[in-house]
Write an enzyme that holds these catalytic residues in place. Structure first.
Site, PDB file in Angstrom:
ATOM      1  N   ASP A 106       0.899  -1.260  -0.065  1.00 41.67           N
ATOM      2  CA  ASP A 106      -0.017   0.181   0.104  1.00 41.67           C
ATOM      3  C   ASP A 106       0.873   0.980  -0.019  1.00 41.67           C
ATOM      4  O   ASP A 106       0.535   2.274  -0.627  1.00 41.67           O
ATOM      5  CB  ASP A 106      -0.912   0.074   1.169  1.00 41.67           C
ATOM      6  CG  ASP A 106      -2.321   0.676   0.824  1.00 41.67           C
ATOM      7  OD1 ASP A 106      -2.689   0.657  -0.301  1.00 41.67           O
ATOM      8  OD2 ASP A 106      -2.760   1.416   1.745  1.00 41.67           O
TER       9      ASP A 106
ATOM     10  N   GLU B 289       0.264  10.905   5.241  1.00 38.42           N
ATOM     11  CA  GLU B 289       0.183   9.532   5.169  1.00 38.42           C
ATOM     12  C   GLU B 289       1.580   8.757   4.798  1.00 38.42           C
ATOM     13  O   GLU B 289       1.952   7.809   5.366  1.00 38.42           O
ATOM     14  CB  GLU B 289      -0.958   9.140   4.218  1.00 38.42           C
ATOM     15  CG  GLU B 289      -1.437   7.729   4.201  1.00 38.42           C
ATOM     16  CD  GLU B 289      -2.636   7.788   3.190  1.00 38.42           C
ATOM     17  OE1 GLU B 289      -3.657   8.590   3.248  1.00 38.42           O
ATOM     18  OE2 GLU B 289      -2.698   6.717   2.324  1.00 38.42           O
TER      19      GLU B 289
ATOM     20  N   GLU C 295     -11.092   6.273  -2.186  1.00 35.08           N
ATOM     21  CA  GLU C 295     -11.219   6.675  -0.737  1.00 35.08           C
ATOM     22  C   GLU C 295     -12.323   6.112  -0.116  1.00 35.08           C
ATOM     23  O   GLU C 295     -12.035   5.729   0.892  1.00 35.08           O
ATOM     24  CB  GLU C 295     -11.144   8.223  -0.777  1.00 35.08           C
ATOM     25  CG  GLU C 295     -10.047   8.740  -1.546  1.00 35.08           C
ATOM     26  CD  GLU C 295      -8.905   9.018  -0.871  1.00 35.08           C
ATOM     27  OE1 GLU C 295      -8.268   7.691  -0.417  1.00 35.08           O
ATOM     28  OE2 GLU C 295      -7.957   9.774  -0.749  1.00 35.08           O
TER      29      GLU C 295
ATOM     30  N   GLU D  53      -9.720  -2.891  -6.008  1.00 33.94           N
ATOM     31  CA  GLU D  53      -9.752  -2.914  -4.653  1.00 33.94           C
ATOM     32  C   GLU D  53      -9.644  -4.243  -3.964  1.00 33.94           C
ATOM     33  O   GLU D  53      -9.191  -4.604  -3.201  1.00 33.94           O
ATOM     34  CB  GLU D  53     -10.696  -2.067  -3.952  1.00 33.94           C
ATOM     35  CG  GLU D  53     -10.262  -0.511  -4.458  1.00 33.94           C
ATOM     36  CD  GLU D  53      -9.213   0.116  -3.464  1.00 33.94           C
ATOM     37  OE1 GLU D  53      -8.585  -0.663  -2.593  1.00 33.94           O
ATOM     38  OE2 GLU D  53      -8.577   1.247  -3.927  1.00 33.94           O
TER      39      GLU D  53
HETATM   40  C1  LIG Z   1      -5.339   0.232  -2.582  1.00 38.32           C
HETATM   41  C2  LIG Z   1      -5.518   1.552  -1.910  1.00 38.32           C
HETATM   42  N1  LIG Z   1      -6.736   2.008  -2.067  1.00 38.32           N
HETATM   43  C3  LIG Z   1      -7.329   3.245  -1.351  1.00 38.32           C
HETATM   44  C4  LIG Z   1      -6.316   3.714  -0.641  1.00 38.32           C
HETATM   45  C5  LIG Z   1      -6.930   4.920   0.183  1.00 38.32           C
HETATM   46  N2  LIG Z   1      -6.251   6.112  -0.376  1.00 38.32           N
HETATM   47  C6  LIG Z   1      -5.138   6.843   0.009  1.00 38.32           C
HETATM   48  O1  LIG Z   1      -4.475   6.436   0.922  1.00 38.32           O
HETATM   49  C7  LIG Z   1      -5.031   3.206  -0.325  1.00 38.32           C
HETATM   50  N3  LIG Z   1      -4.082   3.593   0.703  1.00 38.32           N
HETATM   51  N4  LIG Z   1      -4.709   1.999  -1.168  1.00 38.32           N
END
Ligand SMILES: Cc1ncc(CNC=O)c(N)n1
Length: 220
Positions: free
Chosen positions: A45, A86, A138, A208
């Protein structure tokens, strides 16, 4: 019928639930998570977020060119600022788990997701389509991690901070602002753009789900 994000969430409910109530998230919520899966998620991530930043920047560029609401810039800029925090958080969290974030090999799943983000960064992709995708990306994290913070959740204490990043009220409000912008744009969009936005929404959910699968070691 008026098109809005809510109608698509209902229409595509199975895949939406697949993305926001994934077994990986359930395992965090019930405390059974394999910490190696969490670590795999964390390092992949981190790489994802480094590609997500330029995507959000591209949405900001589209907003400057195509938005008639000044407020959009402020919302997107605040989103960029929180991505700055982040990236720091990922580094701190990795140190906490004695992990290295340099030299990680991106998974196939991650690379596929990046290619999708890159396709959305193209100048020909409308602000509406990009905004719907941004909201969806998000919202999946917001819905997923908020689930791990509910009263009856047994989320391990050392994972709470991660859940609070995306499960917080503040992040929920940011997602809500994005949704309002997206719905406003959809109301004015052509059928062609609406169709493309719906396809982008579904593709985000699919990417996702694969990302969670990959975190669980069920995909490359
Ligand atoms: C794979 C994925 N999808 C959404 C997010 C959330 N957005 C930013 O952090 C994230 N971190 N990773």
């Amino acid at each position: 019928m008026e098109v809005s994000i809510e109608t698509w969430v209902k229409k595509h409910d199975l895949i939406y639930i697949g993305a926001t109530r994934h077994p990986f998230i359930h395992s965090i919520r019930d405390g059974s998570v394999d910490i190696n899966n969490y670590k795999r998620w964390l390092s992949q991530d981190y790489l994802f977020v480094r590609k997500f930043v330029p995507f959000v920047a591209s949405v900001l560029v589209k907003a400057c060119k195509e938005s008639d609401d000044e407020n959009d810039m402020e919302i997107l800029l605040a989103g960029m600022a929180s991505l700055n925090d982040e990236i720091d958080w990922f580094k701190k969290e990795a140190a906490k788990w004695d992990m290295q974030l340099t030299g990680i090999t991106p998974s196939k799943t991650n690379q596929k997701y990046w290619r999708f983000l890159e396709s959305l960064m193209h100048p020909d992709v409308s602000y509406t389509v990009a905004m719907v995708a941004l909201w969806a990306i998000e919202a999946v994290y917001q819905q997923s991690f908020a689930h791990c913070l509910e009263e009856d959740a047994k989320t391990p204490s050392e994972l709470r901070e991660a859940c609070e990043r995306w499960g917080s009220q503040e992040f929920a409000q940011y997602c809500d602002s994005l949704k309002k912008i997206a719905n406003g744009l959809l109301a004015k969009a052509s059928n062609d753009v609406r169709g493309k936005a719906e396809a982008a929404f579904v593709e985000v959910l699919e990417e996702e789900i694969e990302f969670w699968n990959m975190s669980e070691g069920r995909a490359k």
